[in-house]
Design a protein around this motif. Sequence first.
Motif, PDB file in Angstrom:
ATOM      1  N   SER A  93      -1.624  10.358  -8.712  1.00  0.00           N
ATOM      2  CA  SER A  93      -3.008  10.696  -8.381  1.00  0.00           C
ATOM      3  C   SER A  93      -3.714   9.669  -7.489  1.00  0.00           C
ATOM      4  O   SER A  93      -4.305  10.045  -6.465  1.00  0.00           O
ATOM      5  CB  SER A  93      -3.808  10.918  -9.665  1.00  0.00           C
ATOM      6  OG  SER A  93      -5.158  11.232  -9.360  1.00  0.00           O
ATOM      7  N   PRO A  94      -3.699   8.364  -7.799  1.00  0.00           N
ATOM      8  CA  PRO A  94      -4.414   7.426  -6.916  1.00  0.00           C
ATOM      9  C   PRO A  94      -3.839   7.369  -5.505  1.00  0.00           C
ATOM     10  O   PRO A  94      -4.583   7.174  -4.535  1.00  0.00           O
ATOM     11  CB  PRO A  94      -4.267   6.083  -7.638  1.00  0.00           C
ATOM     12  CG  PRO A  94      -3.130   6.263  -8.583  1.00  0.00           C
ATOM     13  CD  PRO A  94      -3.132   7.692  -8.981  1.00  0.00           C
ATOM     14  N   PHE A  95      -2.533   7.582  -5.366  1.00  0.00           N
ATOM     15  CA  PHE A  95      -1.914   7.550  -4.043  1.00  0.00           C
ATOM     16  C   PHE A  95      -2.304   8.791  -3.239  1.00  0.00           C
ATOM     17  O   PHE A  95      -2.490   8.716  -2.021  1.00  0.00           O
ATOM     18  CB  PHE A  95      -0.390   7.444  -4.179  1.00  0.00           C
ATOM     19  CG  PHE A  95       0.056   6.182  -4.852  1.00  0.00           C
ATOM     20  CD1 PHE A  95       0.140   4.998  -4.135  1.00  0.00           C
ATOM     21  CD2 PHE A  95       0.370   6.166  -6.202  1.00  0.00           C
ATOM     22  CE1 PHE A  95       0.543   3.823  -4.748  1.00  0.00           C
ATOM     23  CE2 PHE A  95       0.771   5.003  -6.825  1.00  0.00           C
ATOM     24  CZ  PHE A  95       0.850   3.819  -6.103  1.00  0.00           C
ATOM     25  N   VAL A 241       4.253   5.275   2.861  1.00  0.00           N
ATOM     26  CA  VAL A 241       3.653   4.191   2.072  1.00  0.00           C
ATOM     27  C   VAL A 241       3.254   4.704   0.691  1.00  0.00           C
ATOM     28  O   VAL A 241       3.523   4.065  -0.332  1.00  0.00           O
ATOM     29  CB  VAL A 241       2.431   3.609   2.810  1.00  0.00           C
ATOM     30  CG1 VAL A 241       1.654   2.666   1.901  1.00  0.00           C
ATOM     31  CG2 VAL A 241       2.871   2.872   4.069  1.00  0.00           C
ATOM     32  N   ALA A 242       2.623   5.874   0.661  1.00  0.00           N
ATOM     33  CA  ALA A 242       2.187   6.452  -0.607  1.00  0.00           C
ATOM     34  C   ALA A 242       3.387   6.836  -1.474  1.00  0.00           C
ATOM     35  O   ALA A 242       3.388   6.591  -2.691  1.00  0.00           O
ATOM     36  CB  ALA A 242       1.302   7.660  -0.349  1.00  0.00           C
ATOM     37  N   ALA A 243       4.403   7.447  -0.867  1.00  0.00           N
ATOM     38  CA  ALA A 243       5.576   7.868  -1.623  1.00  0.00           C
ATOM     39  C   ALA A 243       6.294   6.665  -2.225  1.00  0.00           C
ATOM     40  O   ALA A 243       6.774   6.729  -3.369  1.00  0.00           O
ATOM     41  CB  ALA A 243       6.529   8.659  -0.718  1.00  0.00           C
ATOM     42  N   GLU A 244       6.373   5.584  -1.482  1.00  0.00           N
ATOM     43  CA  GLU A 244       7.002   4.375  -2.009  1.00  0.00           C
ATOM     44  C   GLU A 244       6.195   3.807  -3.166  1.00  0.00           C
ATOM     45  O   GLU A 244       6.740   3.332  -4.160  1.00  0.00           O
ATOM     46  CB  GLU A 244       7.158   3.331  -0.903  1.00  0.00           C
ATOM     47  CG  GLU A 244       7.797   2.036  -1.362  1.00  0.00           C
ATOM     48  CD  GLU A 244       9.148   2.215  -2.033  1.00  0.00           C
ATOM     49  OE1 GLU A 244       9.470   1.437  -2.948  1.00  0.00           O
ATOM     50  OE2 GLU A 244       9.898   3.128  -1.638  1.00  0.00           O
ATOM     51  N   GLY A 245       4.867   3.884  -3.049  1.00  0.00           N
ATOM     52  CA  GLY A 245       4.016   3.427  -4.149  1.00  0.00           C
ATOM     53  C   GLY A 245       4.223   4.255  -5.404  1.00  0.00           C
ATOM     54  O   GLY A 245       4.296   3.719  -6.520  1.00  0.00           O
ATOM     55  N   ILE A 246       4.320   5.575  -5.240  1.00  0.00           N
ATOM     56  CA  ILE A 246       4.578   6.441  -6.391  1.00  0.00           C
ATOM     57  C   ILE A 246       5.948   6.136  -6.989  1.00  0.00           C
ATOM     58  O   ILE A 246       6.104   6.037  -8.214  1.00  0.00           O
ATOM     59  CB  ILE A 246       4.505   7.927  -5.967  1.00  0.00           C
ATOM     60  CG1 ILE A 246       3.097   8.265  -5.475  1.00  0.00           C
ATOM     61  CG2 ILE A 246       4.894   8.825  -7.132  1.00  0.00           C
ATOM     62  CD1 ILE A 246       2.990   9.635  -4.843  1.00  0.00           C
TER      63      ILE A 246
END
Length: 251
Positions: A93-95, A241-246
Amino acid sequence: MVGSRGATAGESVTARALALLGAFDDRHRRLTLTEMAHRAGLPVPTAHRLVAELVRWGALERLPDSARYVVGRRVWDLGLLAPVQTGLRQVASPFLHDIYAATLATVHLAVRDGIEVLYVDRLAGHQSVPVVSEVGSRLPLHSTGVGKVLLAHAPAGVRRGALERLTRITPYTITQPGRLTAQLERVRREGYAQTVEEMSLGGCSVAVPVRGSRGEVVAALGLVVPSLKRDRPRLVAALRVAAEGISRSLR
């Protein structure tokens, strides 16, 4: 035609009740009692009794001033307890909100369900782009950005099944198995997928994989925009970037 998930003679009361709930899908969100009975393969009197029980429990709701029924809120509440919701959706959610803030585009988080893509979260963008997905809806894998990512990394048997069911949704939907196979190979090689008006006219999408603890693809993260001609590199970079964070959070 009665759906393939309809009830058969001798099935339990539970199976018949589930068949009534299974009568609903993306194209049949509001059904009369007769329509439910037909799609579930049940006699109308049997359906009438079971539907009354489902309404009392909250699994179905009857629309005011109407003879039609819809899926009840209690089913949605139960769905929120599923691991795909409480785990992946909560972590991501935050990503998703970060991507939305950076792009103002419609953001999708999706997983594979058989040979369909299941949308588990969605943030609607500000841009006027036709988007047919909703949270909980299912669409073909071959015609969506997130679907192509999931299909590219699916088991071989799933890919074969999908390649046998390449329905044309718009004039631009890729329905040639050889062409789609080449595209899926490119998705695996380049790390992202894109579509241009394959699901809806005026809408383009780009998506990247989300990986689990062992490096396996567990979901796809995507954006829907009017055009990819100029912004594709920027959008792909933001998604990665978001996918790596998730993925880090899941690990």
